[in-house]
Design a protein around this motif. Structure first.
Motif, PDB file in Angstrom:
ATOM      1  N   PRO A   1      53.173  91.640  78.797  1.00 27.13           N
ATOM      2  CA  PRO A   1      54.141  92.094  77.790  1.00 27.13           C
ATOM      3  C   PRO A   1      55.113  90.983  77.400  1.00 27.13           C
ATOM      4  CG  PRO A   1      54.559  93.112  79.937  1.00 27.13           C
ATOM      5  CD  PRO A   1      53.261  92.412  80.040  1.00 27.13           C
ATOM      6  N   LYS A   2      55.448  90.946  76.105  1.00 30.08           N
ATOM      7  CA  LYS A   2      56.432  89.954  75.616  1.00 30.08           C
ATOM      8  C   LYS A   2      57.822  90.572  75.725  1.00 30.08           C
ATOM      9  CE  LYS A   2      53.276  87.800  72.278  1.00 30.08           C
ATOM     10  NZ  LYS A   2      52.111  88.686  72.308  1.00 30.08           N
ATOM     11  N   ILE A   3      58.658  89.994  76.567  1.00 28.70           N
ATOM     12  CA  ILE A   3      60.000  90.548  76.795  1.00 28.70           C
ATOM     13  C   ILE A   3      61.031  89.579  76.220  1.00 28.70           C
ATOM     14  CG2 ILE A   3      61.655  91.216  78.574  1.00 28.70           C
ATOM     15  CD1 ILE A   3      59.186  91.981  80.299  1.00 28.70           C
ATOM     16  N   GLU A   4      61.736  90.048  75.194  1.00 31.34           N
ATOM     17  CA  GLU A   4      62.749  89.202  74.554  1.00 31.34           C
ATOM     18  C   GLU A   4      64.073  89.241  75.305  1.00 31.34           C
ATOM     19  OE1 GLU A   4      63.176  90.021  70.391  1.00 31.34           O
ATOM     20  OE2 GLU A   4      61.026  90.341  70.135  1.00 31.34           O
ATOM     21  N   SER A   5      64.393  90.425  75.848  1.00 25.62           N
ATOM     22  CA  SER A   5      65.712  90.565  76.476  1.00 25.62           C
ATOM     23  C   SER A   5      65.699  91.722  77.460  1.00 25.62           C
ATOM     24  CB  SER A   5      66.765  90.810  75.392  1.00 25.62           C
ATOM     25  OG  SER A   5      67.956  91.311  75.958  1.00 25.62           O
ATOM     26  N   THR A   6      66.490  91.597  78.537  1.00 24.80           N
ATOM     27  CA  THR A   6      66.675  92.724  79.466  1.00 24.80           C
ATOM     28  C   THR A   6      68.151  93.136  79.515  1.00 24.80           C
ATOM     29  OG1 THR A   6      66.871  91.147  81.297  1.00 24.80           O
ATOM     30  CG2 THR A   6      64.704  92.139  80.930  1.00 24.80           C
ATOM     31  N   ASP A   7      68.908  92.713  78.507  1.00 19.56           N
ATOM     32  CA  ASP A   7      70.335  93.036  78.433  1.00 19.56           C
ATOM     33  C   ASP A   7      70.505  94.515  78.069  1.00 19.56           C
ATOM     34  OD1 ASP A   7      73.029  92.618  76.273  1.00 19.56           O
ATOM     35  OD2 ASP A   7      73.144  92.267  78.423  1.00 19.56           O
ATOM     36  N   GLY A   8      71.425  95.217  78.716  1.00 24.33           N
ATOM     37  CA  GLY A   8      71.622  96.648  78.495  1.00 24.33           C
ATOM     38  C   GLY A   8      71.925  97.013  77.059  1.00 24.33           C
ATOM     39  N   ASP A   9      72.673  96.163  76.346  1.00 21.89           N
ATOM     40  CA  ASP A   9      73.034  96.480  74.958  1.00 21.89           C
ATOM     41  C   ASP A   9      71.838  96.414  74.011  1.00 21.89           C
ATOM     42  OD1 ASP A   9      75.640  97.006  75.487  1.00 21.89           O
ATOM     43  OD2 ASP A   9      76.394  95.008  74.962  1.00 21.89           O
ATOM     44  N   ASP A  10      70.790  95.677  74.397  1.00 23.48           N
ATOM     45  CA  ASP A  10      69.628  95.506  73.524  1.00 23.48           C
ATOM     46  C   ASP A  10      68.602  96.629  73.678  1.00 23.48           C
ATOM     47  OD1 ASP A  10      70.683  93.140  72.605  1.00 23.48           O
ATOM     48  OD2 ASP A  10      69.622  91.904  74.084  1.00 23.48           O
ATOM     49  N   LEU A  11      68.938  97.661  74.437  1.00 18.87           N
ATOM     50  CA  LEU A  11      67.968  98.704  74.762  1.00 18.87           C
ATOM     51  C   LEU A  11      67.293  99.280  73.508  1.00 18.87           C
ATOM     52  CD1 LEU A  11      66.638 100.740  76.705  1.00 18.87           C
ATOM     53  CD2 LEU A  11      68.670 102.185  76.440  1.00 18.87           C
ATOM     54  N   GLN A  12      65.941  99.251  73.509  1.00 17.35           N
ATOM     55  CA  GLN A  12      65.123  99.910  72.486  1.00 17.35           C
ATOM     56  C   GLN A  12      63.895 100.487  73.190  1.00 17.35           C
ATOM     57  OE1 GLN A  12      64.381  96.620  69.771  1.00 17.35           O
ATOM     58  NE2 GLN A  12      65.439  97.683  68.124  1.00 17.35           N
ATOM     59  N   ALA A  13      63.709 101.796  73.070  1.00 14.91           N
ATOM     60  CA  ALA A  13      62.525 102.447  73.658  1.00 14.91           C
ATOM     61  C   ALA A  13      62.103 103.585  72.732  1.00 14.91           C
ATOM     62  CB  ALA A  13      62.838 102.966  75.058  1.00 14.91           C
ATOM     63  N   LEU A  14      60.909 103.467  72.148  1.00 10.02           N
ATOM     64  CA  LEU A  14      60.421 104.472  71.191  1.00 10.02           C
ATOM     65  C   LEU A  14      59.777 105.634  71.955  1.00 10.02           C
ATOM     66  CD1 LEU A  14      60.014 105.029  68.129  1.00 10.02           C
ATOM     67  CD2 LEU A  14      57.739 104.031  68.387  1.00 10.02           C
ATOM     68  N   ILE A  15      60.259 106.844  71.716  1.00  9.84           N
ATOM     69  CA  ILE A  15      59.732 108.033  72.408  1.00  9.84           C
ATOM     70  C   ILE A  15      58.319 108.320  71.883  1.00  9.84           C
ATOM     71  CG2 ILE A  15      60.156 110.439  73.044  1.00  9.84           C
ATOM     72  CD1 ILE A  15      62.430 108.459  73.811  1.00  9.84           C
ATOM     73  N   SER A  16      57.329 108.248  72.770  1.00  4.65           N
ATOM     74  CA  SER A  16      55.937 108.444  72.368  1.00  4.65           C
ATOM     75  C   SER A  16      55.375 109.777  72.820  1.00  4.65           C
ATOM     76  CB  SER A  16      55.059 107.321  72.932  1.00  4.65           C
ATOM     77  OG  SER A  16      55.485 106.077  72.438  1.00  4.65           O
ATOM     78  N   ASN A  17      56.030 110.425  73.780  1.00  6.65           N
ATOM     79  CA  ASN A  17      55.513 111.710  74.253  1.00  6.65           C
ATOM     80  C   ASN A  17      56.653 112.529  74.842  1.00  6.65           C
ATOM     81  OD1 ASN A  17      53.604 113.665  74.694  1.00  6.65           O
ATOM     82  ND2 ASN A  17      52.213 112.358  75.848  1.00  6.65           N
ATOM     83  N   ILE A  18      56.404 113.814  74.984  1.00  9.57           N
ATOM     84  CA  ILE A  18      57.403 114.751  75.504  1.00  9.57           C
ATOM     85  C   ILE A  18      56.769 115.508  76.662  1.00  9.57           C
ATOM     86  CG2 ILE A  18      58.746 116.827  74.962  1.00  9.57           C
ATOM     87  CD1 ILE A  18      59.818 114.642  73.345  1.00  9.57           C
ATOM     88  N   ASP A  19      57.531 115.721  77.727  1.00  8.97           N
ATOM     89  CA  ASP A  19      57.073 116.580  78.824  1.00  8.97           C
ATOM     90  C   ASP A  19      58.140 117.643  79.048  1.00  8.97           C
ATOM     91  OD1 ASP A  19      55.468 117.561  80.749  1.00  8.97           O
ATOM     92  OD2 ASP A  19      55.584 115.847  82.108  1.00  8.97           O
ATOM     93  N   TYR A  20      57.762 118.706  79.739  1.00 10.08           N
ATOM     94  CA  TYR A  20      58.733 119.775  79.987  1.00 10.08           C
ATOM     95  C   TYR A  20      58.673 120.173  81.455  1.00 10.08           C
ATOM     96  CZ  TYR A  20      61.559 123.931  79.397  1.00 10.08           C
ATOM     97  OH  TYR A  20      62.579 124.858  79.506  1.00 10.08           O
ATOM     98  N   ASP A  21      59.835 120.360  82.047  1.00  9.95           N
ATOM     99  CA  ASP A  21      59.941 120.773  83.439  1.00  9.95           C
ATOM    100  C   ASP A  21      60.893 121.969  83.494  1.00  9.95           C
ATOM    101  OD1 ASP A  21      61.462 120.576  86.227  1.00  9.95           O
ATOM    102  OD2 ASP A  21      59.518 119.576  86.455  1.00  9.95           O
TER     103      ASP A  21
END
Length: 531
Positions: A116-136
C-alpha cells in the motif's frame, strides 16, 4: 449488490482464480475489468490443477487474451502465474512441481502485488471511505473502511461526510482491525489497515471518515463515493393477498415489508426501492434477476410472506442519440454437441447475436457465446435446461446498453393449468388433469381458484378441476377402480417460479411454499372486460 466495486476499494491487488479446464468465465471478465480500470496488478492462480483434464497452457493463453481485450497496460499483462489445488492445499510455480503447502502462493503475492502507498499517518489527515456496513445487536450499526491516509484511535471525535453534503459528527466507541478470519479490538489504527468501528449509527456506504478534532478545522476533504452501476431489472414486492395468506409467515403487513426493504438499502448499494401507486406494493430494482431473487429468498427465510410480480427490464434514454436503449448480457453456454442446434435456435428466437462458437477439447463440450438482450434472458435458463435435458451450463453477465430491439421477444410457448375451484387437491382430480400437462401439486395440498397448478401442453390457459371427489355409493369405494398412477409433480424453485411468470401472473412466497396465480387485478381486462 455492488460488492465488487466496494471490495476493490479496499484492495491493493487481485488474485485472478481460474479453473484449470474451463479457463476464464463471463463473470471473470466483469470483475477483472473493474480491477484493471483501478490500475491494480493481478496474480493469475490456475486452480484445480489436479483435475485429469487440466490444460494449464490453454488456460494461461485465454487469460492473457482476456487481459489484452480489456485494455490492460504492459505492466498488468506481465502477470505472475501460480498453479494450485485448493482441495489438496498445494501450490507451485509449475503445474507438475507443486509444494506440499500454499507457501509458493503467499510468496508470489508478496512479490507480485505492490504494497500500500501511504502518504501520511498524521491524525488530521484521516481519510477512510466506508465500503460496507455491519450490524451488531449490542454495538449497533458499524462501518467497515480502509484507511487511505492518516490514523484513527478509539474515543476520537470524528465526522462522516460526502462531497457537497453536511457532515455527521460523533465519537468512535469501539475500534477493530481484521485479524485472520475474525476481528481484534485495538486502540489505534493507521493508513493501510482495514478497520471496523462502532459509535456512529448514521454511517452509510459512500461516507468518508474524517477527523473532527478542533471541530474539524484541519480535517481532510471527503473522498468521492463509490460509483455503482445502475440496476437493469425490476420487480414489485408487496403484501400477500391470496386466499391462503397469513398461514405461515410472521411478517405480513406493508409496514413490516417497507421497513425491511429500506433497511436492505443500508448494505445493498446497487439495490433501489421506490413507492408505487398502491400502498401495499414496492418497486425493487437490481442488477439482474439473481440479485432480486437472493433478496426475496433471504426475506422468505426470515419469515416474510410476499406477493412478487414478474420481472421487467429497465430501459434508459440515450441523451446523445435520443433513442431508447435496453441492457444486453454476454452469455456463455457449455453444452454437449448433440444439443447445440437446440440452444442456438433458442438464443436466436430471443434476438441474440452469435459471438463465438467452438468445441472445448478438454471435456468434449461445445462452447457457444452470444450477446442477448436482458429481456430475452428472462425465462431462458429453464427453457435451456429443457432443450438440453438438463445438461446445459449457462453463465451470463451484464455487457452494455444498446439500442432497443423493436417488437416483442418470444417468451413462454405454453400456457398454464389453473385451479377451477378452492379446496384440497384430490387424487381423483389429479388423475383426470395430468393428461393436460405437467402438474406442480400433490394430493392434499390446498389450492384456490385461479392458482397455477401446472404447465399446459399447449399455448393458452386451461382451468382444471383437481379438487373433485369421486361420487361414492354403496357399490363403489373410494379406491376401487384406480388403475392409473399419478405422475410425480414437478418441483419449482424460487428461480424457476420467477422465470416462469408471465406479465399477468404473480408469485406468492411464504416461508415454506411458492404458489403462482393469475393476477386478479388484471383478470378483468381480458375478453372485453368480462371476468
Amino acid at each position: 449488490g455492488g460488492e465488487v466495486e466496494r471490495v476493490l476499494n479496499m484492495a491493493d491487488g487481485v488474485l485472478l482464480v481460474v479453473d484449470s479446464v474451463e479457463g476464464p468465465k463471463p463473470q471473470t471478465r466483469f470483475v477483472l475489468d473493474k480491477a484493471l480500470k483501478k490500475g491494480m496488478k493481478a496474480l493469475l492462480v490456475v486452480n484445480k490443477i489436479d483435475r485429469p483434464a487440466a490444460r494449464p497452457d490453454y488456460v494461461v493463453d485465454k487469460a492473457f487474451d482476456l487481459f489484452v481485450e480489456l485494455g490492460a497496460t504492459d505492466e498488468q499483462t506481465d502477470f505472475s502465474i501460480v498453479y494450485a489445488s485448493g482441495l489438496q492445499g498445494k501450490a507451485g510455480l509449475e503445474p507438475d512441481a507443486l509444494a506440499d503447502n500454499m507457501d509458493p502462493l503467499f510468496d508470489a503475492v508478496l512479490e507480485a502485488i505492490d504494497p500500500p502507498k501511504i502518504e501520511s499517518t498524521d491524525g488530521d489527515d484521516l481519510q477512510a471511505l466506508i465500503s460496507n456496513i455491519d450490524y451488531d445487536d449490542f454495538k449497533g450499526k458499524m462501518g467497515i473502511a480502509r484507511i487511505t491516509k492518516g490514523s484513527v484511535r478509539a474515543g476520537q471525535p470524528v465526522a462522516l461526510q460526502q462531497p457537497g453534503k453536511d457532515k455527521k459528527s460523533g465519537r468512535i466507541n469501539k475500534l477493530f482491525v481484521f485479524d485472520n478470519l475474525g476481528q481484534k479490538e485495538v486502540q489505534e489504527a493507521s493508513a493501510g489497515e482495514i478497520i471496523m468501528f462502532a459509535g456512529l449509527d448514521n454511517v452509510e456506504i459512500g461516507d468518508t471518515l474524517i477527523t473532527n478534532e478542533n471541530n474539524g478545522a484541519n480535517a481532510a476533504e471527503p473522498l468521492p463515493p463509490i460509483a455503482v452501476e445502475q440496476p437493469t431489472v425490476r420487480m414489485t414486492l408487496g403484501v400477500n393477498k391470496s386466499p391462503l395468506a397469513g398461514r405461515e409467515g410472521k411478517f405480513l403487513t406493508s409496514r413490516m415489508i417497507r421497513e425491511r426493504l429500506f433497511k436492505e438499502l443500508d448494505r445493498n448499494v446497487a439495490l433501489q426501492v421506490s413507492e408505487t401507486d398502491s400502498a401495499d406494493k414496492y418497486m425493487v430494482s437490481g442488477r439482474g434477476q439473481l440479485h432480486l431473487t437472493v433478496l426475496i429468498e433471504t426475506m422468505r427465510r426470515e419469515g416474510f410472506e410476499l406477493e412478487v410480480g414478474p420481472p421487467s427490464v429497465i430501459n434508459i434514454m440515450n441523451e446523445e442519440t435520443g433513442k431508447m436503449e435496453e441492457p444486453w448480457e454476454a452469455v456463455e453456454v457449455r453444452v454437449p454437441e448433440e444439443f447445440v442446434g437446440g440452444i442456438v435456435d433458442l438464443l436466436n428466437q430471443r434476438k441474440g447475436e452469435l459471438q463465438d462458437m467452438g468445441l472445448d477439447e478438454g471435456e468434449g463440450m461445445s462452447v457457444i457465446k452470444y450477446l442477448v438482450p436482458t429481456r430475452g434472458m428472462l425465462g431462458l435458463r429453464s427453457a435451456a435446461l429443457t432443450a438440453t435435458r438438463g445438461t446445459a451450463i449457462l453463465d451470463s453477465v451484464f455487457d452494455s446498453y444498446r439500442p432497443k430491439i423493436q417488437g416483442d421477444i418470444q417468451g413462454r410457448d405454453k400456457g398454464s393449468l389453473l385451479a377451477f375451484a378452492d379446496g384440497p387437491v384430490t387424487s381423483f382430480g389429479l388423475e383426470g388433469a395430468q393428461d393436460r400437462g405437467k402438474l406442480m401439486v400433490k394430493p392434499g395440498e390446498d389450492v384456490y381458484k385461479g392458482m397455477i397448478v401446472g404447465i399446459h401442453q399447449r399455448p393458452g390457459d386451461l382451468e382444471v378441476n383437481i379438487c373433485k371427489t369421486k361420487q361414492l355409493t354403496n357399490m363403489r369405494s373410494a379406491n376401487k377402480g384406480i388403475t392409473t398412477g399419478i405422475t410425480a409433480p414437478i418441483e419449482m424453485s424460487l428461480d424457476a417460479c420467477v422465470e416462469y411468470l408471465a406479465a399477468d401472473e404473480i408469485l406468492e412466497v411464504t416461508p415454506t411454499q411458492f404458489r403462482m396465480a393469475k393476477n386478479p387485478d388484471l383478470a378483468g381486462k381480458k375478453k372485453g372486460g368480462k371476468k
